[in-house]
Design an enzyme around this catalytic site. Structure first.
Site, mmCIF file in Angstrom:
data_model
loop_
_atom_site.group_PDB
_atom_site.id
_atom_site.type_symbol
_atom_site.label_atom_id
_atom_site.label_comp_id
_atom_site.label_asym_id
_atom_site.label_seq_id
_atom_site.Cartn_x
_atom_site.Cartn_y
_atom_site.Cartn_z
ATOM 1 N N ARG A 185 1.077 -0.810 0.305
ATOM 2 C CA ARG A 185 -0.230 0.220 -0.193
ATOM 3 C C ARG A 185 0.743 1.801 -0.137
ATOM 4 O O ARG A 185 0.027 2.208 -0.111
ATOM 5 C CB ARG A 185 -0.895 -0.525 1.327
ATOM 6 C CG ARG A 185 -1.549 -1.356 1.610
ATOM 7 C CD ARG A 185 -3.063 -1.632 -0.340
ATOM 8 N NE ARG A 185 -3.964 -2.274 0.066
ATOM 9 C CZ ARG A 185 -4.811 -3.037 -0.438
ATOM 10 N NH1 ARG A 185 -4.130 -3.071 -2.122
ATOM 11 N NH2 ARG A 185 -4.976 -4.011 -0.109
ATOM 12 N N LYS B 38 2.340 -7.141 -13.867
ATOM 13 C CA LYS B 38 1.586 -7.413 -13.539
ATOM 14 C C LYS B 38 0.257 -7.171 -14.427
ATOM 15 O O LYS B 38 0.539 -6.128 -15.099
ATOM 16 C CB LYS B 38 1.461 -7.165 -11.618
ATOM 17 C CG LYS B 38 -0.298 -7.223 -11.409
ATOM 18 C CD LYS B 38 -0.127 -8.720 -10.781
ATOM 19 C CE LYS B 38 -1.765 -8.952 -10.628
ATOM 20 N NZ LYS B 38 -2.202 -8.911 -9.150
ATOM 21 N N ASP C 94 -1.363 -13.117 -0.710
ATOM 22 C CA ASP C 94 -2.056 -11.632 -1.353
ATOM 23 C C ASP C 94 -2.488 -11.035 -0.155
ATOM 24 O O ASP C 94 -3.148 -10.558 -0.158
ATOM 25 C CB ASP C 94 -3.522 -12.551 -2.387
ATOM 26 C CG ASP C 94 -4.609 -11.382 -2.898
ATOM 27 O OD1 ASP C 94 -3.746 -10.027 -2.944
ATOM 28 O OD2 ASP C 94 -5.075 -11.524 -3.649
ATOM 29 N N GLY D 19 -10.664 -8.145 0.041
ATOM 30 C CA GLY D 19 -8.940 -8.711 -0.004
ATOM 31 C C GLY D 19 -8.700 -8.846 1.577
ATOM 32 O O GLY D 19 -9.223 -8.948 2.584
HETATM 33 C C1 NCD Z 1 -6.900 -6.688 -3.697
HETATM 34 C C2 NCD Z 1 -5.929 -6.022 -3.120
HETATM 35 O O1 NCD Z 1 -7.144 -5.289 -1.650
HETATM 36 O O2 NCD Z 1 -5.160 -4.861 -3.626
HETATM 37 N N1 NCD Z 1 -7.835 -7.550 -3.073
HETATM 38 C C3 NCD Z 1 -7.955 -8.704 -3.801
HETATM 39 O O3 NCD Z 1 -9.647 -9.040 -2.943
HETATM 40 N N2 NCD Z 1 -7.216 -9.635 -4.058
HETATM 41 C C4 NCD Z 1 -6.475 -6.149 -5.487
HETATM 42 C C5 NCD Z 1 -7.212 -7.248 -6.230
HETATM 43 O O4 NCD Z 1 -6.479 -8.429 -6.609
HETATM 44 O O5 NCD Z 1 -7.999 -7.769 -6.561
HETATM 45 ZN ZN ZN Z 2 -3.959 -9.241 -4.935
#
Ligand code: NCD
Ligand code: ZN
Length: 397
Positions: free
Chosen positions: A62, A140, A278, A293
């Site tokens: 972030r 990406k 992730d 996320g």
């Molecule tokens: C990711 C994020 O919050 O940056 N969120 C997620 O659910 N994996 C963005 C994304 O990959 O859609």
């Molecule tokens: Zn992601």
């Protein structure tokens, strides 16, 4: 000063063996022997698992733009305490990492982080010259609707990036489509992957499928040997069944799938190359407002070891997928294995350590996790980064 790690069961890629490791004063692994290494700076890790510093190919730290959710300091502390000595950060920042200038700014900001951070460069419909100028190690591409503005809109852009970007370097594909409709999303995901794999195979370019969430994606990906893939612990441990309890916290891309999909995903583990968190932290307020996320850096290792305890995967496969295979998928040199000449990044794990996931006791700024209250066994106890003890006895040094 040189560092000696003794008394542990060392992961040598295909097996564990009782060995001692000497990391020299330049932070490089110099010797791996049995009972013959002498020296002063010794840590005795009796009975612990000694594995290569874990590498996470997929995190969202972030910074810059949304530091209230996470930043390089908090995110890298979460990484180290979770056993990771290197992570690969995604480009969906605000603004997205799609120019050379923004890419270099991120590298500079991350210099003082607690772990090594690599960066995926974001591809758009019109940044071909920026990609060329920057020449990053990986890219990406967002093929479906997602959080932020990074989705490709022009169908020919994927092909142009596929052809122009160095074909030996991986392009990471986000194939799922945040449509809110599970069946449509799964169909669209398969369609996106099918198209991408066909083209990648035709022009012989490396691709990596991010966060596979159903067995079919893996089957399609395997049609081309230049394709690697990753799975998240949350898709292995949570399903739609958990949505009721989690409420708005359950929202994630790709969405949690049916319980039957989750179970079938485990049956494909032998051909999924990497485990990726992730790690996508959002504050509780942002989740209330629909952000997608989950955080994952602090729970991933414990969950995967839980998988081993339940007989779903063996420890050798876990550590291959969390270190060596990631280094090989992303051309990370001299990392991911405990080998002479490799970087002295080492994670020491107490496989029996019993602990409870506690959202109030996390390094991530997001202060919640879908695994809150889960009882797990196995935790990173000590981390050596380039031969230096940076985390010991579950505390930062
Ligand atoms: C990711 C994020 O919050 O940056 N969120 C997620 O659910 N994996 C963005 C994304 O990959 O859609
Ligand atoms: Zn992601």
């Amino acid at each position: 000063m040189a560092l000696i790690i003794k008394g542990g069961l060392v992961f040598l890629g295909e097996k564990f063996e009782k060995k001692e490791i000497l990391i020299n004063d330049r932070g490089i692994i110099e010797k791996i022997e049995s009972g013959t290494i002498r020296g002063e700076e010794i840590i005795d890790v009796g009975g612990r698992l000694v594995v290569p510093g874990l590498i996470d190919p997929h995190v969202h730290l972030r910074e810059p733009g949304q530091e209230y959710k996470e930043d390089f300091e908090s995110g890298s502390k979460a990484a180290i305490s979770g056993g990771f000595t290197a992570v690969m950060d995604m480009p969906n920042n605000k603004p997205p990492t799609t120019t050379k200038e923004r890419f270099l700014e991120k590298i500079k900001r991350a210099e003082s982080a607690r772990c090594d951070i690599f960066f995926h460069f974001g591809g758009t419909d019109d940044n071909f010259s920026e990609v060329k100028k920057t020449n990053p190690e990986s890219m990406k591409l967002y093929l479906g609707h997602t959080t932020g503005e990074l989705m490709l809109k022009n169908p020919s852009s994927m092909e142009r990036h596929f052809r122009e970007f160095d074909r030996k370097k991986p392009i990471v594909l986000h194939a799922c489509d945040d449509t809110g409709d599970q069946t449509r999303d799964l169909d669209q995901t398969h369609h996106n992957i099918e198209d991408a794999i066909k083209l990648a195979k035709q022009i012989n370019r490396r691709v990596h499928i991010a966060h596979v969430s159903a067995r079919e994606e893996v089957t399609i990906a395997k049609r081309f040997e230049g394709c690697t893939s990753e799975v998240t612990p949350h898709h292995l441990f949570l399903s739609k069944k958990d949505e009721k309890k989690l409420g708005y916290f359950a929202k994630v891309n790709p969405p949690l799938r049916a319980e039957s999909d989750r179970l079938l995903l485990w049956s494909k583990m032998d051909v999924i190359n990497c485990i990726a968190t992730d790690h996508a932290p959002h504050t509780v307020e942002d989740k209330e407002e629909g952000a997608a996320g989950f955080p994952g850096l602090e729970t991933s290792l414990g969950l995967m070891l839980e998988g081993a305890n339940r007989g779903l995967i063996d420890k050798i496969s876990i550590f291959q997928k969390m270190s060596r295979n990631v280094a090989s998928a992303f051309n990370l040199e001299n990392r991911g294995s405990i080998k002479k000449g490799f970087i002295g990044d080492i994670t020491i794990i107490d496989p029996k350590k019993e602990w409870t996931v506690d959202r109030t006791d996390m390094y991530s700024k997001c202060r919640w996790t879908p695994f809150d209250g889960w009882k797990l066994h196995g935790k990173a106890e000590t981390i050596v980064r380039k031969g230096e003890l940076v985390y010991h006895d579950y505390e930062f040094c």
